[in-house]
Design an enzyme around this catalytic site. Structure first.
Site, short mmCIF file in Angstrom:
data_model
loop_
_atom_site.label_atom_id
_atom_site.label_comp_id
_atom_site.label_asym_id
_atom_site.label_seq_id
_atom_site.Cartn_x
_atom_site.Cartn_y
_atom_site.Cartn_z
N LYS A 197 0.82 -1.21 0.00
CA LYS A 197 0.00 0.00 0.00
C LYS A 197 0.86 1.26 0.00
CE LYS A 197 -2.41 -0.84 3.71
NZ LYS A 197 -1.72 -2.09 4.08
N ARG A 251 -10.84 1.34 9.08
CA ARG A 251 -10.56 -0.08 9.33
C ARG A 251 -11.84 -0.86 9.67
NH1 ARG A 251 -5.11 -1.17 9.99
NH2 ARG A 251 -3.77 0.64 10.33
N ARG A 301 11.88 -11.82 4.82
CA ARG A 301 12.57 -10.54 4.65
C ARG A 301 13.65 -10.31 5.71
NH1 ARG A 301 7.54 -6.34 4.13
NH2 ARG A 301 7.40 -6.91 6.33
N ARG A 341 12.86 -8.25 11.37
CA ARG A 341 11.84 -7.76 12.30
C ARG A 341 11.29 -8.92 13.10
NH1 ARG A 341 7.50 -3.83 9.51
NH2 ARG A 341 6.34 -4.83 11.21
N ARG A 369 -1.59 -11.92 11.47
CA ARG A 369 -1.90 -10.56 11.03
C ARG A 369 -2.82 -10.58 9.82
NH1 ARG A 369 4.05 -8.64 10.34
NH2 ARG A 369 3.15 -6.89 9.19
#
Length: 228
Positions: free
Chosen positions: A23, A98, A137, A171, A182
């Site tokens: 996004k 949201r 990642r 992370r 998530r």
């Protein structure tokens, strides 16, 4: 767009999509191409607090108390921001609304100035592939170069191709279990929004698992029509 929009005609777009869907990247591309302003909830809150606006002071008090900022405060901050001159060409909302309650509050806010949601664009992803994409990642802690276990591994294990650094960072929440959780939470929370905007005829779905430029081209078609 020629910049001649009045506040009442300035287009308002919503970008929907789970964490990692791109996004932020796509919003920046749309900003550059169409002169739109990206508005993310986090940035809005931080800016309002820093500026010391009335709504910002209310938000600061809530956050310092360890509570969540209420919808009415977010709407107040958004009202202030939409009144600023740079929003006259239109905005892209990233991260808000949201929930359908927030969507209804946003509709009411926009109605005050004769505006409406021109398009709610949903970046559609494959959950299993997203888990692989995000959980793999990592970055070089020295220069910030990004890598991926599957798609972009460094030539020499744990050594940055760019600067030779060996301090690789991941992370804490970029693991398969957390990412899957998530995504599940996003879909549960956003599913009603998809229905909400679909029923209003404002929803546009864009496949978002391909190359960035391909996704951008598809988005540009929707945005051109919505803002024309």
């Amino acid at each position: 767009m020629d910049g001649a929009n009045t506040p009442a005609t300035a287009p308002v777009l919503i970008l929907l999509g789970p964490p990692g869907a791109g996004k932020g990247t796509q919003a920046r591309i749309l900003e550059d191409r169409f002169g739109l302003v990206q508005l993310s909830t986090g940035d809005l809150l931080r800016a309002a607090v820093a500026a010391g606006t009335d709504a910002g002071k209310r938000a600061k008090a809530v956050m310092e108390a360890g509570d969540l900022v209420s919808d009415d405060i977010v709407i107040a901050i958004l009202r202030d921001r939409l009144a600023e001159a740079d929003c006259a060409k239109g905005v892209i909302l990233d991260g808000f609304p949201r929930t359908t309650v927030q969507a209804e509050a946003l509709d009411a806010l926009l109605a005050e100035s004769g505006q409406q949601i021109n398009a709610a664009i949903s970046l559609e992803v494959n959950d299993a592939e997203m888990v692989t994409r995000i959980s793999g990642r990592f970055t070089c802690g020295t220069c910030g170069e990004g890598y991926h276990d599957t798609f972009k591994a460094p030539a020499k294990t744990e050594t940055c191709d760019k600067c030779g650094g060996t301090d690789m960072k991941r992370r804490a929440d970029d693991n398969a279990e957390t990412v899957a959780s998530r995504l599940e939470a996003y879909h549960a929370q956003t599913a009603p929004l998809i229905t909400y905007y679909d029923e209003k005829g404002a929803l546009h779905g864009i496949p978002a698992m391909g190359a960035i430029d391909e996704i951008s081209a598809d988005l540009a078609k929707v945005v051109s029509k919505a803002t024309g």
